[in-house]
Write an enzyme that holds these catalytic residues in place. Structure first.
Site, PDB file in Angstrom:
ATOM      1  N   HIS A  54       0.909  -1.390  -0.057  1.00 39.62           N
ATOM      2  CA  HIS A  54      -0.085   0.006   0.021  1.00 39.62           C
ATOM      3  C   HIS A  54       0.947   1.276  -0.022  1.00 39.62           C
ATOM      4  O   HIS A  54       0.731   2.075  -0.994  1.00 39.62           O
ATOM      5  CB  HIS A  54      -0.836   0.017   1.325  1.00 39.62           C
ATOM      6  CG  HIS A  54      -1.827   1.157   1.524  1.00 39.62           C
ATOM      7  ND1 HIS A  54      -3.294   1.040   1.238  1.00 39.62           N
ATOM      8  CD2 HIS A  54      -1.674   2.498   1.911  1.00 39.62           C
ATOM      9  CE1 HIS A  54      -3.785   2.510   1.539  1.00 39.62           C
ATOM     10  NE2 HIS A  54      -2.820   3.205   1.856  1.00 39.62           N
ATOM     11  N   GLU A  55       1.964   1.242   1.017  1.00 34.98           N
ATOM     12  CA  GLU A  55       2.668   2.531   1.033  1.00 34.98           C
ATOM     13  C   GLU A  55       3.717   2.580  -0.153  1.00 34.98           C
ATOM     14  O   GLU A  55       4.087   3.638  -0.533  1.00 34.98           O
ATOM     15  CB  GLU A  55       3.626   2.346   2.377  1.00 34.98           C
ATOM     16  CG  GLU A  55       2.676   2.469   3.541  1.00 34.98           C
ATOM     17  CD  GLU A  55       1.623   3.539   3.759  1.00 34.98           C
ATOM     18  OE1 GLU A  55       1.797   4.513   3.195  1.00 34.98           O
ATOM     19  OE2 GLU A  55       0.675   3.389   4.580  1.00 34.98           O
ATOM     20  N   HIS A  58       2.187   4.202  -2.972  1.00 35.09           N
ATOM     21  CA  HIS A  58       2.191   5.737  -2.921  1.00 35.09           C
ATOM     22  C   HIS A  58       3.388   6.357  -3.304  1.00 35.09           C
ATOM     23  O   HIS A  58       3.476   7.248  -4.130  1.00 35.09           O
ATOM     24  CB  HIS A  58       1.788   6.013  -1.297  1.00 35.09           C
ATOM     25  CG  HIS A  58       0.417   6.133  -1.002  1.00 35.09           C
ATOM     26  ND1 HIS A  58      -0.650   6.567  -1.563  1.00 35.09           N
ATOM     27  CD2 HIS A  58       0.121   5.330   0.285  1.00 35.09           C
ATOM     28  CE1 HIS A  58      -1.884   6.280  -1.027  1.00 35.09           C
ATOM     29  NE2 HIS A  58      -1.375   5.459   0.212  1.00 35.09           N
TER      30      HIS A  58
END
Length: 262
Positions: A54-55, A58
Site C-alpha cells: 500500500h505504502e 504511494h
C-alpha cells in the site's frame, strides 16, 4: 531516480513475506498443532505485506510524478521501518485487526508535494494505496469467484476469506473523503484553498475518528452489512469470514458453528 541500494527489497520485508509463506503452508497442510496460531501468523503477516505494498504504491507513484526524493527516503525498499510513522502504518492497523477485525491502513510516507505538478497526479498518488488493497482483495477472493476451491483445506479457506474481508474494509475506509485518509487526498487538490486550510487541522485525527465511529453499533452493523454484501458478490459467504476471524483469535474458545463446519 535513486540508486539501486535505495530500491533494493528490504530483508525486513522478505522476512515478513517468508513468515506469510511458512505460516500459510502450515495452515494449508495442517502441520501446526495449534491451527489458530498458524492462521494468526498467516493473516497478520499477509496483512503487513499488504500494508507495505500500500505504502509502496504511494511512493512509487509519487516518484514517477516528480518527487525524486522518494528513493533516498527508503520507501521503495518495502521496509516498514522506513515509514514516517511506524505506529500509524503498522502497529495501529494490526491492533485494529486484532480488536475489531477491521482493515485500516494508515498513510505514513512523506511525499514532497511541492515537487509534483498537476492536480491529477496528486489524486493518483493518493488513490494508488487503496487501489493496491482492491487488487489484493481480488487476488484473495479469486478462488471463490472462480469456483476453484476443490482441494483447498477448509481452514485455509477461512483464513483467506478473513484476509479478503480486511482488504475490502481497507479499500472502502481509505477511500472515504475524511481528512487524513487517502480518499480525502484524492479530492483535496480539487478543493478551494480555504476549504483545505479548514480541513488541515483535522488530518491527524481522521484515522482515529473513523475507527471510533465504527464502534457505534448502528454504524458498525451498516458498514459490515455493506462489506459482507460485496464479499458475497465475490463468492465469499458470511460463514467463511466469520470462521476466519474466529480462527484468527486463537486465544478465545472456538465457535461451535465453525467447529461443525470445519
Amino acid at each position: 531516480m535513486g540508486t539501486a541500494s535505495h530500491q533494493r527489497i528490504s530483508p525486513v520485508f522478505l522476512g515478513v513475506t517468508a513468515v506469510t509463506a511458512v505460516s500459510g503452508w502450515a495452515v494449508w497442510t495442517g502441520f501446526a498443532e495449534q491451527p489458530g496460531v498458524a492462521v494468526f501468523l498467516f493473516v497478520t503477516a499477509a496483512w503487513v505485506v499488504s500494508l507495505c505494498l500500500h505504502e509502496y504504491a504511494h511512493a512509487r507513484t509519487a516518484l514517477h510524478s516528480g518527487d525524486i526524493s522518494i528513493a533516498s527516503k527508503g520507501y521503495l525498499t518495502l521496509n516498514p521501518l522506513k515509514y514516517t510513522h511506524a505506529l500509524l502504518s503498522i502497529v495501529l492497523p494490526v491492533l485494529f485487526v486484532i480488536m475489531g477485525g477491521i482493515g485500516l491502513p494508515g498513510g505514513a510516507v512523506f511525499i514532497e508535494r511541492g515537487r509534483i505538478r498537476g492536480r491529477w497526479r496528486h489524486s493518483v498518488i493518493s488513490a494508488a494505496g487503496p487501489l493496491t488493497n482492491v487488487l489484493f482483495a481480488v487476488v484473495c477472493t479469486a478462488p471463490f469467484w472462480l469456483h476453484a476451491l476443490d482441494g483447498v483445506p477448509v481452514t485455509f479457506r477461512y483464513a483467506l476469506g478473513f484476509l479478503a474481508l480486511l482488504q475490502v474494509t481497507a479499500a472502502i475506509l481509505n477511500f472515504l473523503p475524511v481528512p487524513g485518509l487517502d480518499g480525502y487526498g484524492v479530492i483535496e487538490p480539487w478543493l478551494s484553498y480555504r476549504v483545505r486550510r479548514q480541513a488541515e487541522p483535522f488530518a491527524p485525527f481522521g484515522l482515529i475518528a473513523v475507527f471510533a465511529l465504527l464502534w457505534i453499533p448502528e454504524i458498525n452493523v451498516a458498514f459490515f452489512d455493506a462489506v459482507h454484501a460485496l464479499l458475497r458478490a465475490l463468492g465469499v459467504d458470511d460463514l467463511t469470514t466469520y470462521c476466519g476471524w474466529d480462527a484468527y483469535r486463537f486465544w478465545r474458545s472456538a465457535s461451535p458453528v465453525c467447529a461443525v463446519h470445519g
